[in-house]
Write a protein that holds these residues in place. Sequence first.
Motif, PDB file in Angstrom:
ATOM      1  N   UNK A  38      11.066  10.897   2.765  1.00  0.00           N
ATOM      2  CA  UNK A  38      11.869  10.600   3.975  1.00  0.00           C
ATOM      3  C   UNK A  38      12.392   9.172   3.921  1.00  0.00           C
ATOM      4  N   UNK A  39      11.541   8.243   3.536  1.00  0.00           N
ATOM      5  CA  UNK A  39      11.974   6.839   3.457  1.00  0.00           C
ATOM      6  C   UNK A  39      13.089   6.716   2.423  1.00  0.00           C
ATOM      7  N   UNK A  40      12.880   7.318   1.263  1.00  0.00           N
ATOM      8  CA  UNK A  40      13.878   7.219   0.188  1.00  0.00           C
ATOM      9  C   UNK A  40      15.208   7.833   0.619  1.00  0.00           C
ATOM     10  N   UNK A  41      15.116   8.909   1.399  1.00  0.00           N
ATOM     11  CA  UNK A  41      16.341   9.572   1.866  1.00  0.00           C
ATOM     12  C   UNK A  41      16.985   8.840   3.040  1.00  0.00           C
ATOM     13  N   UNK A  42      16.273   7.866   3.604  1.00  0.00           N
ATOM     14  CA  UNK A  42      16.806   7.132   4.748  1.00  0.00           C
ATOM     15  C   UNK A  42      16.572   7.841   6.064  1.00  0.00           C
ATOM     16  N   UNK A  43      15.701   8.848   6.050  1.00  0.00           N
ATOM     17  CA  UNK A  43      15.412   9.611   7.275  1.00  0.00           C
ATOM     18  C   UNK A  43      14.258   8.965   8.029  1.00  0.00           C
ATOM     19  N   UNK A  44      14.352   7.671   8.259  1.00  0.00           N
ATOM     20  CA  UNK A  44      13.173   6.973   8.773  1.00  0.00           C
ATOM     21  C   UNK A  44      12.908   7.208  10.259  1.00  0.00           C
ATOM     22  N   UNK A  52      -0.719  10.463  11.635  1.00  0.00           N
ATOM     23  CA  UNK A  52      -2.059  10.171  12.154  1.00  0.00           C
ATOM     24  C   UNK A  52      -3.173  10.484  11.160  1.00  0.00           C
ATOM     25  N   UNK A  53      -2.879  11.358  10.187  1.00  0.00           N
ATOM     26  CA  UNK A  53      -3.938  11.677   9.227  1.00  0.00           C
ATOM     27  C   UNK A  53      -4.041  10.622   8.125  1.00  0.00           C
ATOM     28  N   UNK A  54      -3.183   9.612   8.198  1.00  0.00           N
ATOM     29  CA  UNK A  54      -3.211   8.596   7.138  1.00  0.00           C
ATOM     30  C   UNK A  54      -4.384   7.644   7.319  1.00  0.00           C
ATOM     31  N   UNK A  55      -4.832   7.147   6.189  1.00  0.00           N
ATOM     32  CA  UNK A  55      -5.903   6.172   6.178  1.00  0.00           C
ATOM     33  C   UNK A  55      -5.451   4.901   6.889  1.00  0.00           C
ATOM     34  N   UNK A  70       3.090   2.540   6.728  1.00  0.00           N
ATOM     35  CA  UNK A  70       4.363   3.256   6.846  1.00  0.00           C
ATOM     36  C   UNK A  70       5.444   2.331   7.417  1.00  0.00           C
ATOM     37  N   UNK A  71       5.089   1.552   8.433  1.00  0.00           N
ATOM     38  CA  UNK A  71       6.070   0.622   9.004  1.00  0.00           C
ATOM     39  C   UNK A  71       6.531  -0.388   7.963  1.00  0.00           C
ATOM     40  N   UNK A 109       0.843  -1.196   0.000  1.00  0.00           N
ATOM     41  CA  UNK A 109       0.000   0.000   0.000  1.00  0.00           C
ATOM     42  C   UNK A 109       0.875   1.241   0.000  1.00  0.00           C
ATOM     43  N   UNK A 110       0.276   2.388  -0.257  1.00  0.00           N
ATOM     44  CA  UNK A 110       1.003   3.661  -0.223  1.00  0.00           C
ATOM     45  C   UNK A 110       0.405   4.518   0.874  1.00  0.00           C
ATOM     46  N   UNK A 111       1.218   5.385   1.491  1.00  0.00           N
ATOM     47  CA  UNK A 111       0.662   6.214   2.566  1.00  0.00           C
ATOM     48  C   UNK A 111      -0.268   7.285   1.993  1.00  0.00           C
ATOM     49  N   UNK A 112      -1.568   7.095   2.210  1.00  0.00           N
ATOM     50  CA  UNK A 112      -2.534   8.048   1.649  1.00  0.00           C
ATOM     51  C   UNK A 112      -3.336   8.707   2.750  1.00  0.00           C
TER      52      UNK A 112
END
Length: 638
Positions: A609-615, A622-625, A630-631, A593-596
């Motif tokens: 952030x994930x792509x940059x490694x800033x995890x 919290x506004x995500x469906x 994300x995890x 899934x994608x964070x929507x």
Amino acid sequence: MPLSHSRIRTFEEYQDAYQRSIDNPEQFWADVAEPFTWRRKWNTVLKADMVNGHNEWFGGAKLNITENCLDRHLATRGNKLALIWEPNDPKTRQIRYTYRELHQQVCQFANVLLNNGVEKGDRVCLYMPMIPQLAIAVLACARIGAVHSVIFAGFSSTAIADRVNDAQATVVLTSDGLNRGPKQIPVKRVVDEALEHCPSVRRVIVVEHLGWPVHMQEGRDVWYHQEAEEAAKTCPAEEMDAEDLLFILYTSGSTGKPKGVVHTTAGYMVWADYTFRNVFQVEENDIYWCTADIGWVTGHSYLLYGPLLNGASTLMFEGVPTYPDAGRFWEVIDKHGVTVFYTAPTAIRSLMATPLDNVLSYSLDSLRILGSVGEPINEEAWYWYYTHVGKERCPVIDTWWQTETGGVMISALAGVSPTKPAHAGQPLPGVQPVLLTQEGQEIEGNDQEGYLAIKQPWPGIIRTTYGDHDRAKQTYFGPYPGYYFTGDGARRDENGLYRIIGRVDDVINVSGHRFGTAEIENAINQNANVVESAVVGYPHDVKGQGIYAFVICRAGACDSDADKPHVEASIIETVVAEIGKIAKPDKIQLVSGLPKTRSGKIMRRILRKVAEGETSNIGDVTTLLDPAVVDEIINGRK
Ligand code: 6R9
């Protein structure tokens, strides 16, 4: 025209010119434009409209740009070298044309176009290697008033078809094949595939380069060398209106489809000429080398038009920086006595990664000025370039501009204004940069950061996007009415020097080439295994930015880990087929899934952030469906 006309030589002269260009732009640009060859002078210098994006320069004037690039120099520079061509393989023959010879070549090519029915206003697409005939063909189009649209010869057949159809081109110019380092690519075959979907094209003119046999379609395809046999070497230049189209060049934006940026005749000419002369501070005996391909705007303005308008000697290189070895650039500089060298940070970074001996074994004594373009140059690359290439004697100028601006907008003038690593510097005369808040308020003072926009038109400003003015209006003039919006973020330092930070829209800059994230997503989504995708950029040591794709697969397409490599490879194949190798994702992460957000919008901030490694610092989810996604994405990071 002498190289000294409207030439700034000191910082005081720069300040004076800048002030005059702002106080009275019409007077300023009329003075700059005066010495060109005009068939008729203008009625008005400028009609500005920065709300609708209808800007007109030198309205009513009549001219032909090739008379200014070529004919005008014949009396004083007829025997001077105009174009020097260095082939892919250093052991094969170089080609050199004087201004007189180049003039003849252009006229002959122009006659071939005329004999093949090309008329003023027709669009001609060029998909060609970096050989002299590409430069000649571009000028030949301009000579007869045809609109050239050069397509970088690394794009796929689908990308060619999109561009040919958008421009409704009637004629395509190509070659049998091209050399790129150790590889040969059958260019004509790629064009043939594209043209299966291009009903507007009735003629293909093929330049022989590799001597490869190619399929020639009866009634449509002709060989240039055969056509040239009957073509005269003189050809009167077509009289063009100042605002007649000179060229279309497709570039990516934040929406899916690349747009055809339109430049017109007089304003572009004046801007390419003036910026070239002042930024590079070129002198009569310089050998100038811009490594860009003519398929990009840098090749248009600073390999071809700018240098020729100034009567300079311009070098064109067919090859790549690493063939036959990573010393090639430096070898070419020594071989031809290059004095002014203009390249991209990505090339510098790729060469920095090779043993230093590759550069130290060449003298590079001829060099006087170094330039950079295409993306922000990081400090490490700047110092390497300055120290090992320029031997701490050559100013490094970092030139910021865009396809849409036609020529350099913010840059030091070589040896005239101060340089600072990673900073483009100050605006050219005629350019009024501002930093805006997101809401569009101008940010005053120094030591500030914001969205970079330009107040007041300059002669090289984009006139429209081909066939769709609304798109130009919305993209460039819509976000902040009254300003041209660049899509870049910038910082003004304590001394007023600009540093470009990077795109603030959904555009990724890969090795100095722009791609819209939506454009790459559209391509990925063509793959039968794919349901949805999201693409972001991430910092890449050599390319500046790399392409990171998060992809959701169709149920059953990659249920086991063993399926994944195949699916990833097929996604890459699809992108290569839809756009070209240059847009190949560097990393593909298959996700469930994608964070929507609840409204269905992909939160790219999280993916970036994930792509940059800033995890560790992902921010509010919290506004995500479905925050759990994300995890999963963090754990599966490539
Ligand atoms: C000429 C060219 C334009 C985009 C532009 C910006 C980036 C270009 C730059 C630079 C920092 C520089 N860019 N030059 N960023 N410093 N000196 O590259 O045109 O292909 O249209 O790209 O490239 O982001 O908006 P184009």
